[in-house]
Write a protein that holds these residues in place. Structure first.
Motif, PDB file in Angstrom:
ATOM      1  N   UNK A   8       0.835  -1.207   0.000  1.00 48.64           N
ATOM      2  CA  UNK A   8       0.000   0.000   0.000  1.00 48.64           C
ATOM      3  C   UNK A   8       0.867   1.253   0.000  1.00 48.64           C
ATOM      4  N   UNK A   9       0.362   2.290  -0.622  1.00 49.56           N
ATOM      5  CA  UNK A   9       1.114   3.546  -0.668  1.00 49.56           C
ATOM      6  C   UNK A   9       1.243   4.116   0.738  1.00 49.56           C
ATOM      7  N   UNK A  10       2.445   4.638   1.005  1.00 50.16           N
ATOM      8  CA  UNK A  10       2.683   5.197   2.331  1.00 50.16           C
ATOM      9  C   UNK A  10       1.948   6.518   2.493  1.00 50.16           C
ATOM     10  N   UNK A  11       1.286   6.655   3.616  1.00 45.96           N
ATOM     11  CA  UNK A  11       0.593   7.902   3.898  1.00 45.96           C
ATOM     12  C   UNK A  11       1.585   8.921   4.453  1.00 45.96           C
ATOM     13  N   UNK A  12       1.341  10.172   4.093  1.00 48.86           N
ATOM     14  CA  UNK A  12       2.195  11.234   4.603  1.00 48.86           C
ATOM     15  C   UNK A  12       1.953  11.404   6.098  1.00 48.86           C
ATOM     16  N   UNK A  13       3.029  11.488   6.844  1.00 51.13           N
ATOM     17  CA  UNK A  13       2.898  11.717   8.277  1.00 51.13           C
ATOM     18  C   UNK A  13       2.520  13.165   8.536  1.00 51.13           C
ATOM     19  N   UNK A  14       2.105  13.438   9.762  1.00 49.86           N
ATOM     20  CA  UNK A  14       1.686  14.803  10.112  1.00 49.86           C
ATOM     21  C   UNK A  14       2.852  15.776   9.981  1.00 49.86           C
ATOM     22  N   UNK A  15       4.049  15.339  10.398  1.00 56.59           N
ATOM     23  CA  UNK A  15       5.214  16.228  10.322  1.00 56.59           C
ATOM     24  C   UNK A  15       5.566  16.550   8.878  1.00 56.59           C
ATOM     25  N   UNK A  16       5.459  15.540   7.984  1.00 54.16           N
ATOM     26  CA  UNK A  16       5.738  15.772   6.562  1.00 54.16           C
ATOM     27  C   UNK A  16       4.718  16.719   5.959  1.00 54.16           C
ATOM     28  N   UNK A  17       3.454  16.514   6.307  1.00 56.84           N
ATOM     29  CA  UNK A  17       2.395  17.396   5.802  1.00 56.84           C
ATOM     30  C   UNK A  17       2.611  18.829   6.270  1.00 56.84           C
ATOM     31  N   UNK A  18       2.938  18.990   7.548  1.00 56.85           N
ATOM     32  CA  UNK A  18       3.195  20.333   8.081  1.00 56.85           C
ATOM     33  C   UNK A  18       4.372  20.986   7.371  1.00 56.85           C
ATOM     34  N   UNK A  19       5.415  20.194   7.106  1.00 56.39           N
ATOM     35  CA  UNK A  19       6.592  20.731   6.422  1.00 56.39           C
ATOM     36  C   UNK A  19       6.236  21.211   5.025  1.00 56.39           C
ATOM     37  N   UNK A  20       5.461  20.409   4.289  1.00 52.53           N
ATOM     38  CA  UNK A  20       5.065  20.782   2.932  1.00 52.53           C
ATOM     39  C   UNK A  20       4.193  22.036   2.936  1.00 52.53           C
ATOM     40  N   UNK A  21       3.345  22.168   3.958  1.00 53.72           N
ATOM     41  CA  UNK A  21       2.506  23.367   4.073  1.00 53.72           C
ATOM     42  C   UNK A  21       3.384  24.594   4.325  1.00 53.72           C
ATOM     43  N   UNK A  22       4.381  24.437   5.195  1.00 51.76           N
ATOM     44  CA  UNK A  22       5.298  25.552   5.475  1.00 51.76           C
ATOM     45  C   UNK A  22       6.012  26.006   4.205  1.00 51.76           C
ATOM     46  N   UNK A  23       6.543  25.032   3.452  1.00 54.79           N
ATOM     47  CA  UNK A  23       7.236  25.378   2.206  1.00 54.79           C
ATOM     48  C   UNK A  23       6.263  26.007   1.214  1.00 54.79           C
ATOM     49  N   UNK A  24       5.055  25.458   1.162  1.00 52.54           N
ATOM     50  CA  UNK A  24       4.059  25.962   0.219  1.00 52.54           C
ATOM     51  C   UNK A  24       3.675  27.403   0.496  1.00 52.54           C
ATOM     52  N   UNK A  25       3.537  27.756   1.770  1.00 54.85           N
ATOM     53  CA  UNK A  25       3.176  29.130   2.132  1.00 54.85           C
ATOM     54  C   UNK A  25       4.225  30.103   1.626  1.00 54.85           C
ATOM     55  N   UNK A  26       5.496  29.776   1.864  1.00 57.25           N
ATOM     56  CA  UNK A  26       6.588  30.659   1.435  1.00 57.25           C
ATOM     57  C   UNK A  26       6.617  30.775  -0.086  1.00 57.25           C
ATOM     58  N   UNK A  27       6.500  29.651  -0.784  1.00 54.64           N
ATOM     59  CA  UNK A  27       6.577  29.655  -2.254  1.00 54.64           C
ATOM     60  C   UNK A  27       5.404  30.418  -2.859  1.00 54.64           C
ATOM     61  N   UNK A  28       4.193  30.188  -2.349  1.00 52.67           N
ATOM     62  CA  UNK A  28       3.006  30.867  -2.875  1.00 52.67           C
ATOM     63  C   UNK A  28       3.105  32.372  -2.669  1.00 52.67           C
ATOM     64  N   UNK A  29       3.517  32.802  -1.483  1.00 59.43           N
ATOM     65  CA  UNK A  29       3.666  34.234  -1.217  1.00 59.43           C
ATOM     66  C   UNK A  29       4.711  34.860  -2.133  1.00 59.43           C
ATOM     67  N   UNK A  30       5.796  34.127  -2.373  1.00 60.36           N
ATOM     68  CA  UNK A  30       6.844  34.635  -3.262  1.00 60.36           C
ATOM     69  C   UNK A  30       6.307  34.780  -4.690  1.00 60.36           C
ATOM     70  N   UNK A  31       5.589  33.793  -5.166  1.00 61.07           N
ATOM     71  CA  UNK A  31       5.038  33.854  -6.523  1.00 61.07           C
ATOM     72  C   UNK A  31       4.056  35.021  -6.663  1.00 61.07           C
ATOM     73  N   UNK A  32       3.206  35.200  -5.645  1.00 67.26           N
ATOM     74  CA  UNK A  32       2.242  36.309  -5.678  1.00 67.26           C
ATOM     75  C   UNK A  32       2.958  37.648  -5.740  1.00 67.26           C
ATOM     76  N   UNK A  33       3.990  37.821  -4.922  1.00 69.39           N
ATOM     77  CA  UNK A  33       4.736  39.086  -4.918  1.00 69.39           C
ATOM     78  C   UNK A  33       5.445  39.314  -6.245  1.00 69.39           C
ATOM     79  N   UNK A  34       6.012  38.264  -6.831  1.00 75.83           N
ATOM     80  CA  UNK A  34       6.709  38.409  -8.108  1.00 75.83           C
ATOM     81  C   UNK A  34       5.728  38.777  -9.227  1.00 75.83           C
ATOM     82  N   UNK A  35       4.542  38.171  -9.207  1.00 66.61           N
ATOM     83  CA  UNK A  35       3.525  38.504 -10.216  1.00 66.61           C
ATOM     84  C   UNK A  35       3.072  39.954 -10.058  1.00 66.61           C
ATOM     85  N   UNK A  36       2.815  40.366  -8.823  1.00 67.38           N
ATOM     86  CA  UNK A  36       2.385  41.742  -8.568  1.00 67.38           C
ATOM     87  C   UNK A  36       3.472  42.737  -8.958  1.00 67.38           C
ATOM     88  N   UNK A  37       4.723  42.357  -8.711  1.00 71.65           N
ATOM     89  CA  UNK A  37       5.834  43.237  -9.065  1.00 71.65           C
ATOM     90  C   UNK A  37       5.985  43.335 -10.590  1.00 71.65           C
TER      91      UNK A  37
END
Length: 274
Positions: A8-37
């Motif tokens: 069976x496919x391994x489920x993402x652990x809570x720590x991995x999910x939290x880490x991906x969310x943290x990275x995603x927040x930074x990347x999304x904010x950066x993309x938004x700022x670059x588009x606005x700029x």
């Protein structure tokens, strides 16, 4: 038909999910700022806030490692930032004509981080034997003593401040520094060392009984936190035409601490948002 069982496919652990969310927040904010700029939807004043926001994210996340994850109150974070700012700016001033900007500025931030980490080691070894209010008082005193020393040194510009450094800080460098900070600290928190650190925070006596070297882990956390504060100082120093020691007083440390508390102790995501 052969009875082949698929794993069976391994489920993402809570720590991995939290880490991906943290990275995603930074990347999304950066993309938004670059588009606005790129589309011209950012005012000049808003553009001026982008690098300082990156600086404060790095400062808040690194301080959260000490205050939220380790559970020790430190009020000297601005002191490490000042070490990084002056060390990186002096490096850039002396090598401005020799090393290209694309190489010199990352090296300058690295020099600032290493110098701050050395100060973190020197201060952390004796100071981290203290706890609670005593630790807060000593780290606060460290920041104020360091500020006074910088004011009375000639090569730092004294009370007039340090001038002549190139304004190399950009959103791209700020985003890269934030991503490295978040990745390193998130992975540290989720590692075996991170579990030992949280065990120390929850109960030092029980952690010591389990064979955890409390002093070593405390010093490690202090050094890592100081290193990233130094990197933030490098970004800060190269974002302005002049830096003065008065900027890095205890009010700056308390300002960063407020961000950490506002975002939630131990929450990397909260520090980013705060």
């Amino acid at each position: 038909m052969s009875n082949v069982k698929t794993k069976p496919a391994k489920k993402l652990t809570k720590s991995t999910t939290d880490s991906l969310i943290n990275y995603g927040i930074v990347i999304v904010l950066y993309i938004i700022m670059m588009i606005m700029q790129a589309t011209g939807n950012l005012s000049s004043s808003m553009k001026g806030f982008l690098v300082p926001v990156c600086i404060y994210v790095i400062m808040a996340v690194s301080l959260n490692l000490v205050v939220g994850i380790l559970g020790e109150l430190s009020l000297g974070h601005a002191g490490f930032m000042s070490v990084g700012a002056y060390a990186s700016c002096l490096f850039s001033i002396h090598f401005q004509e020799i090393i290209p900007t694309a190489v010199r500025f990352p090296l300058a931030m690295l020099v600032g981080g290493i110098c701050a980490a050395v100060f973190g080691l020197v201060v952390g070894v004796p100071v981290l034997r203290l706890k609670g209010d005593y630790l807060a008082i000593v780290t606060l005193a460290f920041g104020e003593i360091l500020r006074s020393v910088i004011i009375n040194l000639d090569f730092t510009g004294g009370a007039a401040g340090l001038m002549g450094m190139p304004k190399d800080s950009t959103l791209v460098y700020g985003f890269a520094a934030v991503m490295i900070t978040v990745i390193v600290i998130t992975n540290l928190v989720n590692s075996k060392a991170g579990r030992a650190i949280t065990a120390i925070r929850d109960n030092q006596i029980a952690a010591s009984a389990c064979g955890i070297n409390i002093n070593s882990y405390k010093v490690m956390v202090f050094v890592v936190s100081a290193f990233f504060a130094g990197v933030a100082g490098g970004l800060y120093g190269h974002n302005y035409s002049i830096i003065t020691a008065g900027t890095f007083d205890y009010n700056k440390s308390i300002e960063i601490l407020v961000m950490v508390v506002f975002g939630g102790l131990g929450s990397i995501r909260g520090s980013i948002i705060a």
